[in-house]
Write an enzyme that holds these catalytic residues in place. Structure first.
Site, PDB file in Angstrom:
ATOM      1  N   CYS A   1       0.812  -1.226   0.000  1.00  0.00           N
ATOM      2  CA  CYS A   1       0.000   0.000   0.000  1.00  0.00           C
ATOM      3  C   CYS A   1       0.844   1.274   0.000  1.00  0.00           C
ATOM      4  CB  CYS A   1      -0.938   0.000   1.201  1.00  0.00           C
ATOM      5  SG  CYS A   1      -2.005  -1.445   1.243  1.00  0.00           S
TER       6      CYS A   1
ATOM      7  N   HIS B   1      -3.642   7.003   3.105  1.00  0.00           N
ATOM      8  CA  HIS B   1      -4.007   5.715   2.516  1.00  0.00           C
ATOM      9  C   HIS B   1      -5.383   5.327   3.040  1.00  0.00           C
ATOM     10  CE1 HIS B   1      -4.136   1.673   1.260  1.00  0.00           C
ATOM     11  NE2 HIS B   1      -3.866   1.139   2.436  1.00  0.00           N
TER      12      HIS B   1
ATOM     13  N   ASN C   1     -10.116  -0.627   0.259  1.00  0.00           N
ATOM     14  CA  ASN C   1      -8.661  -0.464   0.243  1.00  0.00           C
ATOM     15  C   ASN C   1      -8.129  -0.890  -1.136  1.00  0.00           C
ATOM     16  OD1 ASN C   1      -5.895  -0.690   0.558  1.00  0.00           O
ATOM     17  ND2 ASN C   1      -6.009  -1.712   2.544  1.00  0.00           N
TER      18      ASN C   1
HETATM   19  N1  COA Z   1     -18.252  -9.808   8.991  1.00  0.00           N
HETATM   20  C1  COA Z   1     -18.685 -10.200  10.203  1.00  0.00           C
HETATM   21  N2  COA Z   1     -17.865 -10.574  11.184  1.00  0.00           N
HETATM   22  C2  COA Z   1     -16.542 -10.597  10.924  1.00  0.00           C
HETATM   23  C3  COA Z   1     -16.025 -10.243   9.666  1.00  0.00           C
HETATM   24  C4  COA Z   1     -16.939  -9.833   8.677  1.00  0.00           C
HETATM   25  N3  COA Z   1     -16.552  -9.432   7.440  1.00  0.00           N
HETATM   26  N4  COA Z   1     -14.686 -10.355   9.709  1.00  0.00           N
HETATM   27  C5  COA Z   1     -14.348 -10.780  10.929  1.00  0.00           C
HETATM   28  N5  COA Z   1     -15.483 -10.939  11.666  1.00  0.00           N
HETATM   29  C6  COA Z   1     -15.599 -11.383  13.062  1.00  0.00           C
HETATM   30  C7  COA Z   1     -14.407 -12.171  13.535  1.00  0.00           C
HETATM   31  O1  COA Z   1     -14.516 -13.508  13.150  1.00  0.00           O
HETATM   32  C8  COA Z   1     -14.479 -11.985  15.029  1.00  0.00           C
HETATM   33  O2  COA Z   1     -15.409 -12.861  15.528  1.00  0.00           O
HETATM   34  P1  COA Z   1     -15.152 -13.609  16.928  1.00  0.00           P
HETATM   35  O3  COA Z   1     -15.053 -12.490  17.939  1.00  0.00           O
HETATM   36  O4  COA Z   1     -16.346 -14.472  17.068  1.00  0.00           O
HETATM   37  O5  COA Z   1     -13.860 -14.350  16.753  1.00  0.00           O
HETATM   38  C9  COA Z   1     -15.060 -10.584  15.182  1.00  0.00           C
HETATM   39  O6  COA Z   1     -15.640 -10.249  13.910  1.00  0.00           O
HETATM   40  C10 COA Z   1     -14.019  -9.552  15.569  1.00  0.00           C
HETATM   41  O7  COA Z   1     -12.926  -9.695  14.723  1.00  0.00           O
HETATM   42  P2  COA Z   1     -11.669  -8.775  14.863  1.00  0.00           P
HETATM   43  O8  COA Z   1     -10.686  -9.161  13.790  1.00  0.00           O
HETATM   44  O9  COA Z   1     -11.176  -8.702  16.243  1.00  0.00           O
HETATM   45  O10 COA Z   1     -12.352  -7.359  14.496  1.00  0.00           O
HETATM   46  P3  COA Z   1     -11.722  -5.939  14.473  1.00  0.00           P
HETATM   47  O11 COA Z   1     -12.529  -5.014  15.255  1.00  0.00           O
HETATM   48  O12 COA Z   1     -10.245  -5.949  14.710  1.00  0.00           O
HETATM   49  O13 COA Z   1     -11.960  -5.533  12.939  1.00  0.00           O
HETATM   50  C11 COA Z   1     -10.717  -5.374  10.896  1.00  0.00           C
HETATM   51  C12 COA Z   1     -11.364  -6.291  11.924  1.00  0.00           C
HETATM   52  C13 COA Z   1     -10.043  -6.248   9.855  1.00  0.00           C
HETATM   53  C14 COA Z   1     -11.791  -4.515  10.254  1.00  0.00           C
HETATM   54  C15 COA Z   1      -9.692  -4.467  11.612  1.00  0.00           C
HETATM   55  O14 COA Z   1      -8.837  -5.242  12.423  1.00  0.00           O
HETATM   56  C16 COA Z   1      -8.863  -3.697  10.645  1.00  0.00           C
HETATM   57  O15 COA Z   1      -9.359  -2.838   9.952  1.00  0.00           O
HETATM   58  N6  COA Z   1      -7.543  -3.961  10.626  1.00  0.00           N
HETATM   59  C17 COA Z   1      -6.659  -3.295   9.714  1.00  0.00           C
HETATM   60  C18 COA Z   1      -6.817  -3.885   8.364  1.00  0.00           C
HETATM   61  C19 COA Z   1      -6.174  -3.068   7.314  1.00  0.00           C
HETATM   62  O16 COA Z   1      -6.495  -1.928   7.154  1.00  0.00           O
HETATM   63  N7  COA Z   1      -5.282  -3.690   6.555  1.00  0.00           N
HETATM   64  C20 COA Z   1      -4.642  -3.095   5.468  1.00  0.00           C
HETATM   65  C21 COA Z   1      -3.571  -2.175   5.934  1.00  0.00           C
HETATM   66  S1  COA Z   1      -2.795  -1.478   4.568  1.00  0.00           S
END
Ligand code: COA
Length: 331
Positions: free
Chosen positions: A116, A258, A288
Site C-alpha cells: 500500500c 491511505h 482499500n
Molecule cells: N463480517 C462479520 N464478522 C466478521 C467479519 C466480517 N466481514 N470479519 C471478521 N469478523 C468477526 C471475527 O470472526 C471476530 O469474531 P469472533 O469475535 O467471534 O472471533 C469478530 O468479527 C471480531 O474480529 P476482529 O478481527 O477482532 O475485528 P476488528 O474489530 O479488529 O476488525 C478489521 C477487523 C479487519 C476490520 C480491523 O482489524 C482492521 O481494519 N484492521 C486493519 C486492516 C487493514 O487496514 N489492513 C490493510 C492495511 S494497509
C-alpha cells in the site's frame, strides 16, 4: 538537497465499472453484514475489475488522464514507475506492458513492490531520478487488482479491498519554484512481514496442488495487529514529513491518507492535529485499493477543487512489509 526538485504536473485515475456493495457479499454465502463492515471499516462499496480490466489496463486509463492534464505526450516520458502488489504476470514487470500500451518509447519502466505504500515509494524514487538528472518527466502509477489475490472465502479480508488505479506525472521543478515535493519519508520493518502476506505462490513455495488446496497463495492478515501498527506508523510518518518540510499540522490544507479503514484515518489525523474537514476520505466508495488509494484520492481532490494551486497536501501510507511513508507536496 534543495527542494523542490519535482512537481505534480497532472493526476488521473482509472476505475473499474462494476461496483460491489456490502450487501452483495450475501450472494457469495459469506456470513457478514453491511452494518459490521461499515462500523469496523467505513467501507460501503468497492469497484471490482472484470477479466479485461487488468492491472495494466487500469494503469493505462489512469496514466492517460494524468498525461492529458499535464499536457505530456508519451514520447516525453523518461521513466514509468508502477507500484503494484498484483502484477498481471510475474515476469517481466507490468510497467513494461504499460510502457508499450502508452507508446512511451523513450521510457525506462519498472515495478515497485511496497504494497500500500508503493505509490509514495514510487514518487520518492521519481524525485531521486530527477535529482540525479536521469529523468525530467516521470509517470508514477499505482494500479491494483486486489480482487485477484484476496480469498473470497475469508470474510475477515475480502470485504476490505477493491480494485483501481491512480497516477501522477512528475516534472522537474523550475529554479526558485515554490510548488513541488517539500519532504518525503520512507520506512520498512520486514520482521513483521507475516502479519499481512501471501505465504505461497512465489519462488520459495511455488504453486502446487497443495497451495491451491490450502489457499495459501491468497492474502492473509492479522487484522488487529495490522490496525495497531498502521496507526502508530502513519502517525510517525506524518510527524517526519512535517519535520522534513519544517511545517506544522496547521500548515496543511489537506491530508490525503491511505484509504484502508476510516478509524485508522481518524486516528492518524488526530495525531497530526489535522481536523477531519481537512482530510480526504473515499474509503467508503473504494475500500482499500492498496497503492492506488492515495493517487485515486488525490485525483478526486484535484477534480473537486479541494486541491488547487497553492494547496499544501500531506500524503501518508502504510502497508504490507510493513512499509510506511509520507510526503508533503505543494501544488
Ligand atoms: N463480517 C462479520 N464478522 C466478521 C467479519 C466480517 N466481514 N470479519 C471478521 N469478523 C468477526 C471475527 O470472526 C471476530 O469474531 P469472533 O469475535 O467471534 O472471533 C469478530 O468479527 C471480531 O474480529 P476482529 O478481527 O477482532 O475485528 P476488528 O474489530 O479488529 O476488525 C478489521 C477487523 C479487519 C476490520 C480491523 O482489524 C482492521 O481494519 N484492521 C486493519 C486492516 C487493514 O487496514 N489492513 C490493510 C492495511 S494497509
Amino acid at each position: 538537497m534543495k527542494r523542490p526538485i519535482a512537481y505534480v504536473a497532472g493526476t488521473g485515475r482509472g476505475v473499474p465499472k462494476r461496483v460491489m456493495t456490502n450487501h452483495d457479499f450475501a450472494a457469495l454465502g459469506l456470513e457478514t453484514s453491511h452494518e459490521w463492515i461499515v462500523e469496523r471499516t467505513g467501507i460501503v462499496e468497492r469497484h471490482i475489475a472484470s477479466d479485461t480490466e487488468t492491472t495494466c489496463y487500469m494503469a493505462a486509463d489512469a496514466a492517460r488522464h494524468a498525461m492529458a492534464r499535464a499536457n505530456v505526450a508519451p514520447g516525453e516520458i523518461d521513466a514509468i514507475i508502477l507500484s503494484t502488489a498484483t502484477a498481471d504476470r510475474l515476469l517481466p514487470a507490468t510497467a513494461v506492458d504499460l510502457q508499450a500500451e502508452l507508446g512511451a518509447r523513450r521510457a525506462a519502466a519498472f515495478d515497485i513492490s511496497a504494497a500500500c505504500t508503493g505509490w509514495i515509494y514510487g514518487m520518492t524514487v521519481a524525485e531521486g531520478l530527477m535529482h540525479t538528472g536521469v529523468a525530467e518527466t516521470v509517470l508514477v502509477v499505482g494500479s491494483e487488482k486486489m480482487s485477484a489475490i484476496v480469498d473470497w472465502k475469508d470474510r475477515s479480508t475480502c470485504v476490505l479491498f477493491g480494485d483501481g488505479a491512480g497516477a501522477a506525472v512528475l516534472k522537474r521543478s523550475k529554479p526558485h519554484a515554490r510548488e513541488g515535493i517539500l519532504s518525503a519519508y520512507m520506512r520498512s520493518d520486514g520482521t513483521l512481514a507475516e502479519l499481512l502476506w501471501r505465504p505461497s505462490g512465489g519462488a520459495k513455495i511455488p504453486f502446487s496442488e497443495t497451495v491451491l488446496g490450502d489457499r495459501s497463495s491468497y492474502v492473509r492478515m492479522a487484522g488487529r495487529e495490522v490496525f495497531k501498527h498502521a496507526v502508530r506508523s502513519m502517525s510517525d510518518a506524518c510527524d517526519r514529513a512535517l519535520d522534513g518540510a519544517k511545517l506544522r499540522g496547521d500548515d496543511i490544507d489537506i491530508l490525503i491518507p491511505h484509504q484502508a479503514n476510516v478509524r485508522i484515518i481518524e486516528a492518524t489525523a488526530k495525531h497530526a492535529n489535522i481536523p477531519m474537514n481537512k482530510v480526504y476520505v473515499n474509503v467508503d466508495r473504494y475500500g482499500n485499493t492498496s497503492s492506488a488509494s492515495i493517487p485515486i484520492a488525490l485525483d478526486e481532490a484535484v477534480e473537486t477543487g479541494r486541491v488547487k494551486e497553492g494547496t499544501t497536501a500531506l500524503m501518508v501510507a502504510f502497508g504490507a512489509g510493513f512499509t510506511w511513508g509520507s510526503m508533503i507536496v505543494r501544488f
